[in-house]
Motif scaffolding. Structure first.
Motif, PDB file in Angstrom:
ATOM      1  N   PHE A 120     -44.116   1.030 -35.099  1.00 56.40           N
ATOM      2  CA  PHE A 120     -44.485   2.093 -36.030  1.00 56.40           C
ATOM      3  C   PHE A 120     -45.645   2.904 -35.457  1.00 56.40           C
ATOM      4  O   PHE A 120     -45.605   4.136 -35.430  1.00 56.40           O
ATOM      5  CB  PHE A 120     -44.862   1.490 -37.387  1.00 56.40           C
ATOM      6  CG  PHE A 120     -45.152   2.515 -38.436  1.00 56.40           C
ATOM      7  CD1 PHE A 120     -44.133   3.026 -39.212  1.00 56.40           C
ATOM      8  CD2 PHE A 120     -46.443   2.980 -38.631  1.00 56.40           C
ATOM      9  CE1 PHE A 120     -44.397   3.996 -40.177  1.00 56.40           C
ATOM     10  CE2 PHE A 120     -46.714   3.938 -39.585  1.00 56.40           C
ATOM     11  CZ  PHE A 120     -45.691   4.444 -40.363  1.00 56.40           C
ATOM     12  N   ALA A 121     -46.678   2.219 -34.988  1.00 53.51           N
ATOM     13  CA  ALA A 121     -47.846   2.907 -34.414  1.00 53.51           C
ATOM     14  C   ALA A 121     -47.445   3.720 -33.186  1.00 53.51           C
ATOM     15  O   ALA A 121     -47.915   4.850 -33.003  1.00 53.51           O
ATOM     16  CB  ALA A 121     -48.930   1.893 -34.058  1.00 53.51           C
ATOM     17  N   GLU A 122     -46.555   3.192 -32.375  1.00 56.49           N
ATOM     18  CA  GLU A 122     -46.078   3.909 -31.184  1.00 56.49           C
ATOM     19  C   GLU A 122     -45.341   5.190 -31.573  1.00 56.49           C
ATOM     20  O   GLU A 122     -45.524   6.236 -30.952  1.00 56.49           O
ATOM     21  CB  GLU A 122     -45.149   2.996 -30.381  1.00 56.49           C
ATOM     22  CG  GLU A 122     -44.533   3.646 -29.167  1.00 56.49           C
ATOM     23  CD  GLU A 122     -43.443   2.777 -28.568  1.00 56.49           C
ATOM     24  OE1 GLU A 122     -42.470   3.367 -28.069  1.00 56.49           O
ATOM     25  OE2 GLU A 122     -43.554   1.541 -28.616  1.00 56.49           O
ATOM     26  N   LEU A 123     -44.527   5.117 -32.632  1.00 58.09           N
ATOM     27  CA  LEU A 123     -43.803   6.306 -33.089  1.00 58.09           C
ATOM     28  C   LEU A 123     -44.778   7.368 -33.599  1.00 58.09           C
ATOM     29  O   LEU A 123     -44.598   8.556 -33.356  1.00 58.09           O
ATOM     30  CB  LEU A 123     -42.785   5.930 -34.167  1.00 58.09           C
ATOM     31  CG  LEU A 123     -41.779   7.002 -34.572  1.00 58.09           C
ATOM     32  CD1 LEU A 123     -40.951   7.476 -33.370  1.00 58.09           C
ATOM     33  CD2 LEU A 123     -40.870   6.494 -35.675  1.00 58.09           C
ATOM     34  N   LEU A 124     -45.842   6.943 -34.278  1.00 62.40           N
ATOM     35  CA  LEU A 124     -46.856   7.900 -34.728  1.00 62.40           C
ATOM     36  C   LEU A 124     -47.593   8.517 -33.537  1.00 62.40           C
ATOM     37  O   LEU A 124     -47.852   9.724 -33.514  1.00 62.40           O
ATOM     38  CB  LEU A 124     -47.872   7.225 -35.653  1.00 62.40           C
ATOM     39  CG  LEU A 124     -47.393   6.783 -37.027  1.00 62.40           C
ATOM     40  CD1 LEU A 124     -48.557   6.217 -37.827  1.00 62.40           C
ATOM     41  CD2 LEU A 124     -46.723   7.904 -37.782  1.00 62.40           C
ATOM     42  N   ARG A 125     -47.950   7.690 -32.562  1.00 62.84           N
ATOM     43  CA  ARG A 125     -48.680   8.194 -31.396  1.00 62.84           C
ATOM     44  C   ARG A 125     -47.885   9.234 -30.618  1.00 62.84           C
ATOM     45  O   ARG A 125     -48.465  10.131 -30.008  1.00 62.84           O
ATOM     46  CB  ARG A 125     -49.038   7.037 -30.454  1.00 62.84           C
ATOM     47  CG  ARG A 125     -50.231   6.265 -30.857  1.00 62.84           C
ATOM     48  CD  ARG A 125     -50.618   5.275 -29.735  1.00 62.84           C
ATOM     49  NE  ARG A 125     -51.409   4.217 -30.284  1.00 62.84           N
ATOM     50  CZ  ARG A 125     -50.957   3.020 -30.658  1.00 62.84           C
ATOM     51  NH1 ARG A 125     -49.694   2.704 -30.499  1.00 62.84           N
ATOM     52  NH2 ARG A 125     -51.761   2.122 -31.154  1.00 62.84           N
TER      53      ARG A 125
END
Length: 186
Positions: free
Chosen positions: A142-147
């Motif tokens: 999830f954090a990677e997709l936001l980044r």
């Protein structure tokens, strides 16, 4: 195929939560063939969402939903040419951190009106700690997709007043999300 059907159910439920006049279509009869089958496939929430987002590969849609005793983030968009969906449950105790974040933003506004620089500095530090804790509690995917996003459409759901939380209040790798990507709240 089964994964697409599950994603279509998830998007149908999210759409229904977003707009009360829409209903989640979790069990639909599949037409036999021909134009009716083609129309049914093209009317699926997943197909509509993919079609809307395909021209904007750097755009993500993020929902924050209040489930029973849990807060759930859902993000989706094209990443590296393929459609990607990520979910993340906030870690246990994160709801207290989120509530504290909201209390601090109210206190920050009051301190700013009083021009209380000392209190503002203390609140800023505590807000950053809350943002770091919330960001650290997100799933890695999830954090990677936001980044990887260039722009985020943020669609929090009003249940449980979680819509008061600004998505830009998440901190990833020590940076406020709002300083690394544009966010439109819808």
């Amino acid at each position: 195929r089964d994964a697409d059907a599950r994603l279509d159910e998830l998007l149908s439920a999210l759409w229904a939560l977003q707009r009360p006049e829409l209903k989640a279509e979790l069990e639909r009869e599949a037409p036999e063939g021909g134009w009716e089958a083609l129309h049914a496939r093209q009317s699926r929430r997943l197909e509509i969402t993919k079609t809307m987002l395909e021209p904007f590969p750097g755009t993500r849609v993020v929902h924050l939903c209040s489930a029973t005793d849990e807060l759930v983030f859902v993000a989706y968009g094209y990443d590296g040419g393929s459609f990607r969906v990520e979910t993340s449950l906030l870690a246990e105790g994160a709801e207290r951190t989120l509530i504290r974040f909201l209390e601090l933003t109210d206190a920050q506004l009051a301190a700013d009106l009083r021009r209380d620089e000392a209190q503002l500095a203390q609140i800023d530090q505590e807000l950053a700690a809350c943002g770091d804790a919330l960001g650290a509690g997100l799933g890695a995917g999830f954090a990677e997709l936001l980044r990887s996003a260039e722009h985020i459409y943020y669609m929090p759901h009003p249940y449980g007043s979680v819509d008061l939380f600004p998505l830009g209040g998440l901190r990833l790798d020590g940076e406020w999300l709002a300083t690394t990507v544009t966010i439109s709240r819808t």
